[in-house]
Structure formats: C-alpha cells, structure tokens
Write a protein that holds these residues in place. Structure first.
Motif, PDB file in Angstrom:
ATOM      1  N   PRO A  12      24.897  57.177  85.061  1.00 57.69           N
ATOM      2  CA  PRO A  12      23.954  57.902  83.219  1.00 57.69           C
ATOM      3  C   PRO A  12      22.781  58.920  83.539  1.00 57.69           C
ATOM      4  O   PRO A  12      22.655  58.957  83.379  1.00 57.69           O
ATOM      5  N   GLU A  13      22.369  57.601  84.244  1.00 52.48           N
ATOM      6  CA  GLU A  13      20.637  57.899  84.428  1.00 52.48           C
ATOM      7  C   GLU A  13      20.502  59.173  85.869  1.00 52.48           C
ATOM      8  O   GLU A  13      20.151  60.139  85.545  1.00 52.48           O
ATOM      9  N   SER A  50      30.120  53.338  82.449  1.00 51.64           N
ATOM     10  CA  SER A  50      29.256  52.326  82.732  1.00 51.64           C
ATOM     11  C   SER A  50      28.962  53.518  84.283  1.00 51.64           C
ATOM     12  O   SER A  50      27.943  53.688  85.077  1.00 51.64           O
ATOM     13  N   GLU A  51      29.799  55.170  84.003  1.00 50.92           N
ATOM     14  CA  GLU A  51      29.327  55.677  84.214  1.00 50.92           C
ATOM     15  C   GLU A  51      29.388  57.384  83.928  1.00 50.92           C
ATOM     16  O   GLU A  51      30.081  56.961  82.278  1.00 50.92           O
ATOM     17  N   LEU A  87      25.513  61.946  93.719  1.00 52.77           N
ATOM     18  CA  LEU A  87      27.274  61.432  92.727  1.00 52.77           C
ATOM     19  C   LEU A  87      27.482  59.997  93.152  1.00 52.77           C
ATOM     20  O   LEU A  87      26.945  60.026  94.538  1.00 52.77           O
ATOM     21  N   SER A  88      27.563  59.288  92.561  1.00 53.45           N
ATOM     22  CA  SER A  88      28.026  57.842  92.672  1.00 53.45           C
ATOM     23  C   SER A  88      29.570  57.827  93.612  1.00 53.45           C
ATOM     24  O   SER A  88      29.553  57.196  94.425  1.00 53.45           O
ATOM     25  N   HIS A  89      30.298  58.163  93.465  1.00 54.45           N
ATOM     26  CA  HIS A  89      31.821  58.739  94.411  1.00 54.45           C
ATOM     27  C   HIS A  89      32.103  59.902  93.692  1.00 54.45           C
ATOM     28  O   HIS A  89      32.277  60.322  92.138  1.00 54.45           O
TER      29      HIS A  89
END
Length: 105
Positions: A12-13, A50-51, A87-89
């Motif tokens: 989210p950040e 959470s994302e 990006l996280s994934h």
C-alpha cells in the motif's frame, strides 16, 4: 484483436508511486515506440488486505503486433527496472487472449 493481460502487486505504501511511474513513464515509453498494431492500454487498481494489485490490459491488432512489441518470446512481461523496484511481485509472463466479442453501451 488480442488483449495482453498482466498483473503486478505492491505494498500500500508503494502503490501511488507505482501508479505514477506506470502512468507517467512506463506507458509513455511504450507509446513512443510507435508499435504497429498497438491500439490501447487500460490500467486497473484494487486494494487487497496487505497489498495493492494492478492489472494492465493492452490491446493489439494481432499476435504479430504483440511480437513487434516484445519479440518472438512475446509472453515475457515488460517490467522496467524502476517498476520492479516498487513492485512486491508480478507476473513474469503476460497472458494473451483473442477478443471474441465486445459490447459498449
């Protein structure tokens, strides 16, 4: 008509930073390539627990047009280094579908 679909997730950040990068750098970078047969792109954003998920849908005249964009291994995702950094994934490969019907109202 072919639609190229890709998913990416971020925290989210980092979501606003990724969206800004996508809209102001990545997409304009694609547009200046003047890819024959590239018609449009749509960007979707969805907050999860959470994302944050992003989906892009790019429209091309044909698979040959997609190859003009990405080369012979056209399913490889187009994710520049700056986008990878926030990006996280993400999908390593894009999915391609033939558009069989479309209804606009």
């Amino acid at each position: 008509m072919i639609v190229r679909i890709w998913h990416g997730w971020t925290t989210p950040e980092n979501a606003d930073a990724y969206e800004t990068l996508l809209l102001n750098k990545v997409i304009p970078g694609i547009e200046v390539m003047n890819i024959e047969g590239y018609r449009s792109i749509k960007v979707f954003r969805r907050p999860l627990e959470s994302e944050v998920e992003f989906i892009t849908m790019m429209y091309f005249d044909s698979l040959e047009s997609v190859r003009n964009f990405m080369g012979e291994d056209y399913s490889v995702a187009h994710v520049p280094p700056k986008a990878r950094a926030v990006l996280s994934h993400f999908d390593e490969r894009s999915q391609h579908y033939e558009v069989r019907a479309e209804f606009d109202y």
